[in-house]
Scaffold this motif. Structure first.
Motif, PDB file in Angstrom:
ATOM      1  N   ALA A 191      32.148  43.797  51.152  1.00 31.87           N
ATOM      2  CA  ALA A 191      32.709  43.751  49.902  1.00 31.87           C
ATOM      3  C   ALA A 191      32.034  42.296  49.652  1.00 31.87           C
ATOM      4  O   ALA A 191      31.764  41.433  50.648  1.00 31.87           O
ATOM      5  CB  ALA A 191      34.148  43.647  50.223  1.00 31.87           C
ATOM      6  N   VAL A 192      32.213  41.938  48.299  1.00 32.37           N
ATOM      7  CA  VAL A 192      31.847  40.639  47.969  1.00 32.37           C
ATOM      8  C   VAL A 192      32.962  39.971  46.924  1.00 32.37           C
ATOM      9  O   VAL A 192      33.714  40.836  46.532  1.00 32.37           O
ATOM     10  CB  VAL A 192      30.495  40.713  47.188  1.00 32.37           C
TER      11      VAL A 192
ATOM     12  N   GLY B  11      35.540  36.419  45.582  1.00 35.67           N
ATOM     13  CA  GLY B  11      36.533  35.660  46.058  1.00 35.67           C
ATOM     14  C   GLY B  11      36.859  34.446  45.251  1.00 35.67           C
ATOM     15  O   GLY B  11      35.981  34.242  44.449  1.00 35.67           O
TER      16      GLY B  11
ATOM     17  N   GLU C 128      29.793  39.202  42.473  1.00 37.94           N
ATOM     18  CA  GLU C 128      29.668  40.312  42.108  1.00 37.94           C
ATOM     19  C   GLU C 128      28.398  40.787  41.175  1.00 37.94           C
ATOM     20  O   GLU C 128      27.937  41.800  41.130  1.00 37.94           O
ATOM     21  CB  GLU C 128      30.989  40.500  41.095  1.00 37.94           C
TER      22      GLU C 128
ATOM     23  N   GLU D  14      29.598  51.733  50.989  1.00 38.44           N
ATOM     24  CA  GLU D  14      30.633  50.789  51.062  1.00 38.44           C
ATOM     25  C   GLU D  14      31.888  51.372  50.829  1.00 38.44           C
ATOM     26  O   GLU D  14      32.265  52.569  50.283  1.00 38.44           O
ATOM     27  CB  GLU D  14      30.271  49.785  49.872  1.00 38.44           C
TER      28      GLU D  14
ATOM     29  N   HIS E  70      37.339  49.147  48.107  1.00 38.10           N
ATOM     30  CA  HIS E  70      38.028  47.915  47.679  1.00 38.10           C
ATOM     31  C   HIS E  70      37.169  46.696  47.858  1.00 38.10           C
ATOM     32  O   HIS E  70      35.973  46.796  48.284  1.00 38.10           O
ATOM     33  CB  HIS E  70      38.998  47.751  49.166  1.00 38.10           C
ATOM     34  N   GLY E  71      37.601  45.499  47.476  1.00 39.80           N
ATOM     35  CA  GLY E  71      37.058  44.375  47.233  1.00 39.80           C
ATOM     36  C   GLY E  71      37.294  43.678  48.509  1.00 39.80           C
ATOM     37  O   GLY E  71      37.552  44.013  49.747  1.00 39.80           O
ATOM     38  N   SER E  72      37.200  42.093  48.468  1.00 45.49           N
ATOM     39  CA  SER E  72      37.424  41.310  49.713  1.00 45.49           C
ATOM     40  C   SER E  72      38.603  40.819  50.020  1.00 45.49           C
ATOM     41  O   SER E  72      38.401  40.291  50.977  1.00 45.49           O
ATOM     42  CB  SER E  72      36.240  40.183  49.469  1.00 45.49           C
ATOM     43  N   ALA E  73      39.592  41.391  49.477  1.00 45.47           N
ATOM     44  CA  ALA E  73      40.945  40.947  49.763  1.00 45.47           C
ATOM     45  C   ALA E  73      41.241  39.692  50.473  1.00 45.47           C
ATOM     46  O   ALA E  73      41.673  39.398  51.500  1.00 45.47           O
ATOM     47  CB  ALA E  73      41.269  42.078  50.816  1.00 45.47           C
TER      48      ALA E  73
ATOM     49  N   ASP F 131      43.506  37.575  50.206  1.00 44.36           N
ATOM     50  CA  ASP F 131      44.701  37.393  50.708  1.00 44.36           C
ATOM     51  C   ASP F 131      44.969  37.620  52.131  1.00 44.36           C
ATOM     52  O   ASP F 131      45.904  37.236  52.894  1.00 44.36           O
ATOM     53  CB  ASP F 131      45.864  38.149  49.753  1.00 44.36           C
TER      54      ASP F 131
ATOM     55  N   ASN G  88      42.491  47.204  56.962  1.00 43.71           N
ATOM     56  CA  ASN G  88      42.325  48.379  57.152  1.00 43.71           C
ATOM     57  C   ASN G  88      40.903  48.660  57.325  1.00 43.71           C
ATOM     58  O   ASN G  88      40.062  48.800  56.277  1.00 43.71           O
ATOM     59  CB  ASN G  88      42.948  49.332  56.071  1.00 43.71           C
TER      60      ASN G  88
HETATM   61  P1  NAD Z   1      40.738  44.051  46.186  1.00 36.76           P
HETATM   62  O1  NAD Z   1      40.447  45.173  46.641  1.00 36.76           O
HETATM   63  O2  NAD Z   1      39.882  42.906  47.291  1.00 36.76           O
HETATM   64  O3  NAD Z   1      42.395  43.777  46.896  1.00 36.76           O
HETATM   65  C1  NAD Z   1      43.391  44.346  46.074  1.00 36.76           C
HETATM   66  C2  NAD Z   1      44.707  44.522  47.300  1.00 36.76           C
HETATM   67  O4  NAD Z   1      44.309  45.545  48.206  1.00 36.76           O
HETATM   68  C3  NAD Z   1      45.006  43.152  47.897  1.00 36.76           C
HETATM   69  O5  NAD Z   1      46.257  42.945  48.293  1.00 36.76           O
HETATM   70  C4  NAD Z   1      44.182  43.452  49.186  1.00 36.76           C
HETATM   71  O6  NAD Z   1      44.923  42.537  50.249  1.00 36.76           O
HETATM   72  C5  NAD Z   1      44.575  45.077  49.284  1.00 36.76           C
HETATM   73  N1  NAD Z   1      43.223  45.562  50.345  1.00 36.76           N
HETATM   74  C6  NAD Z   1      42.118  45.790  49.868  1.00 36.76           C
HETATM   75  N2  NAD Z   1      41.314  46.185  50.794  1.00 36.76           N
HETATM   76  C7  NAD Z   1      42.204  46.553  52.062  1.00 36.76           C
HETATM   77  C8  NAD Z   1      42.059  47.033  53.041  1.00 36.76           C
HETATM   78  N3  NAD Z   1      40.855  47.361  53.602  1.00 36.76           N
HETATM   79  N4  NAD Z   1      43.161  46.898  54.020  1.00 36.76           N
HETATM   80  C9  NAD Z   1      44.300  46.587  53.630  1.00 36.76           C
HETATM   81  N5  NAD Z   1      44.465  46.007  52.320  1.00 36.76           N
HETATM   82  C10 NAD Z   1      43.427  45.988  51.249  1.00 36.76           C
HETATM   83  O7  NAD Z   1      40.886  43.546  44.963  1.00 36.76           O
HETATM   84  P2  NAD Z   1      40.817  42.142  44.219  1.00 36.76           P
HETATM   85  O8  NAD Z   1      41.977  41.536  44.947  1.00 36.76           O
HETATM   86  O9  NAD Z   1      40.989  42.484  42.805  1.00 36.76           O
HETATM   87  O10 NAD Z   1      39.531  41.439  44.086  1.00 36.76           O
HETATM   88  C11 NAD Z   1      39.293  40.367  45.210  1.00 36.76           C
HETATM   89  C12 NAD Z   1      37.571  40.185  45.161  1.00 36.76           C
HETATM   90  O11 NAD Z   1      36.867  41.237  45.358  1.00 36.76           O
HETATM   91  C13 NAD Z   1      37.486  39.603  43.671  1.00 36.76           C
HETATM   92  O12 NAD Z   1      36.510  38.554  43.844  1.00 36.76           O
HETATM   93  C14 NAD Z   1      36.528  40.758  43.142  1.00 36.76           C
HETATM   94  O13 NAD Z   1      35.674  40.756  42.130  1.00 36.76           O
HETATM   95  C15 NAD Z   1      36.015  41.617  44.316  1.00 36.76           C
HETATM   96  N6  NAD Z   1      35.707  42.857  44.282  1.00 36.76           N
HETATM   97  C16 NAD Z   1      34.562  43.447  44.998  1.00 36.76           C
HETATM   98  C17 NAD Z   1      34.307  44.705  45.354  1.00 36.76           C
HETATM   99  C18 NAD Z   1      33.034  45.028  46.000  1.00 36.76           C
HETATM  100  O14 NAD Z   1      32.548  44.370  46.641  1.00 36.76           O
HETATM  101  N7  NAD Z   1      32.690  46.388  45.655  1.00 36.76           N
HETATM  102  C19 NAD Z   1      35.007  45.711  44.623  1.00 36.76           C
HETATM  103  C20 NAD Z   1      36.548  45.184  43.923  1.00 36.76           C
HETATM  104  C21 NAD Z   1      36.626  43.742  44.076  1.00 36.76           C
END
Ligand code: NAD
Length: 362
Positions: A73-74, A76, A89, A282, A285-288, A290, A298
């Motif tokens: 994922a990318v 943050g 992104e 891929e 989800h994103g880079s989470a 938090d 997961n």
């Molecule tokens: P996110 O998917 O990273 O997270 C959203 C929520 O879901 C967060 O609370 C996170 O902790 C949880 N979550 C996500 N994946 C998880 C996992 N594998 N296990 C447990 N919990 C998980 O989305 P966001 O917070 O909107 O974005 C964070 C960053 O990621 C941003 O910079 C965004 O641009 C980027 N992003 C990248 C991609 C990609 O690389 N394809 C896709 C979406 C978002």
């Protein structure tokens, strides 16, 4: 023959979940006789930090030579205020475009063991949820020209262009029909043909393409109705074929039905399996940020993306099924990462979850 996989771990939890996917890929190759070699490259924020570019030329060259690409994922908050073309992104968007990855495949499945996590009513969940969204990824309103802003009659106007040519529609329709042929042989094409000219061409070309796939049952649905039917009766869908904008929205809606972002994989392809260049696999989800660095992610979405890679890029169908079964077994035995656990339930870390799946595969 040795297959060459380029790993792009990226940012945040990307490297953590990629590590677990690699663990499982290595085990799958050992158990099912694949010959895989990995090479890691920089993308996203990590690449920006190291090379000032979220998609360095060296990474792109490696990806062009690869048999498959795996991305963690990318992104943050650290890179939220740098110029748009340098953001993590932007690197991923450029990679998709440079490699001509026009077909996005997103399977959405609800594991019975996790039925309680779905936002749907139990009686709807009981009917089952197992569908595939095939979304066109490089055309439509996101790329159509002309697009821009201008002042007309003293008022600011902004416009985008929803445009498809017949070849763009035909090639994604083939991907959709091909996928349906290997599933339950039902394809629902989603458009807005009652209002939009581009949707009318979409429908016409999908009908024409259907002639080559008589064994697949084709239906059409307007996008507004599809959004509703997904929550009312998701079991009616097998393959949903749609354009870039509608697919963007519907695939996220469908993902919410499965319970957690941490469960859903995707593949982006430049042609029918085995005929195009390297596909990109891929988790959705994103880079989470938090939960990054805490062993709380997961890894199952990444592991299921690895299963898609085994199937579609390497032709190792049995290995792919083996990985999916190992994931199911791990869940059936009650192991839960933090996002899947109910309050008070014991949770399993990212690395241990990957070990469990690899052990069960063995
Ligand atoms: P996110 O998917 O990273 O997270 C959203 C929520 O879901 C967060 O609370 C996170 O902790 C949880 N979550 C996500 N994946 C998880 C996992 N594998 N296990 C447990 N919990 C998980 O989305 P966001 O917070 O909107 O974005 C964070 C960053 O990621 C941003 O910079 C965004 O641009 C980027 N992003 C990248 C991609 C990609 O690389 N394809 C896709 C979406 C978002």
């Amino acid at each position: 023959m040795k297959k060459h996989i380029v790993l792009l771990p990226g940012d945040g939890i990307g490297p953590e979940v990629t590590g677990e996917a690699v663990k499982v890929l290595r085990m799958a190759a050992r158990c099912y006789g694949g010959d895989i070699e990995f090479q890691e490259a920089l993308v996203g924020g990590a690449a920006y930090e190291a090379a000032g570019d979220p998609l360095p030329e060296e990474t792109l060259d490696l990806c062009r030579e690869a048999d498959a690409i795996f991305l963690g994922a990318v992104g943050g908050p650290k890179w939220a205020s740098i110029p748009a073309d340098k953001r993590p992104e932007a690197g991923l968007l450029r990679l998709r475009k440079e490699l001509g990855l026009y077909a996005n495949l997103r399977p959405v499945r609800l594991f019975p063991e996790l039925a309680g996590l779905s936002c749907l009513r139990p009686d709807i969940v009981a009917q089952g949820l197992d569908l595939l969204v095939v979304r066109e990824l490089t055309g439509d309103v996101y790329f159509g020209q002309p697009a821009g802003e201008e002042v007309r009659d003293g008022l600011r106007h902004a416009f985008n262009n929803m445009i498809y040519n017949e070849e763009e529609i035909r090639r994604i329709a083939r991907i959709g029909f091909d996928a349906a042929r290997q599933r339950k042989k039902r394809l629902c094409s989603v458009d807005k043909a009652n209002v939009l000219a581009s949707s009318r061409l979409w429908r016409e070309v999908v009908e024409e393409t259907h002639r080559d796939y008589p064994e697949v049952e084709l239906s059409h649905m307007y996008v507004d109705n599809c959004a509703m039917q997904l929550v009312l009766r998701p079991d009616q869908f097998d393959v949903i074929l749609t354009g870039n904008l509608f697919g963007d929205i519907l695939s996220d809606e469908a993902a919410a039905l499965a319970g957690s972002l941490g469960l859903l994989p995707s593949a982006s392809l430049s042609g029918l399996a085995g005929t195009g260049g390297a596909g990109l696999y891929e988790p959705i989800h994103g880079s989470a940020p938090d939960i990054a660095g805490q062993d709380r992610a997961n890894p199952l979405a990444a592991i299921l993306a690895a299963a898609m890679l085994l199937d579609l890029a390497l032709g190792l169908k049995e290995a792919a099924k083996g990985v999916e079964e190992a994931v199911r077994l791990t869940l059936r035995e009650g192991y839960r990462s933090a996002d899947l656990a109910r309050p008070g339930e014991k949770t399993t870390g990212c690395s241990r979850m990957g070990d469990l799946v690899a052990d069960r595969l063995e």
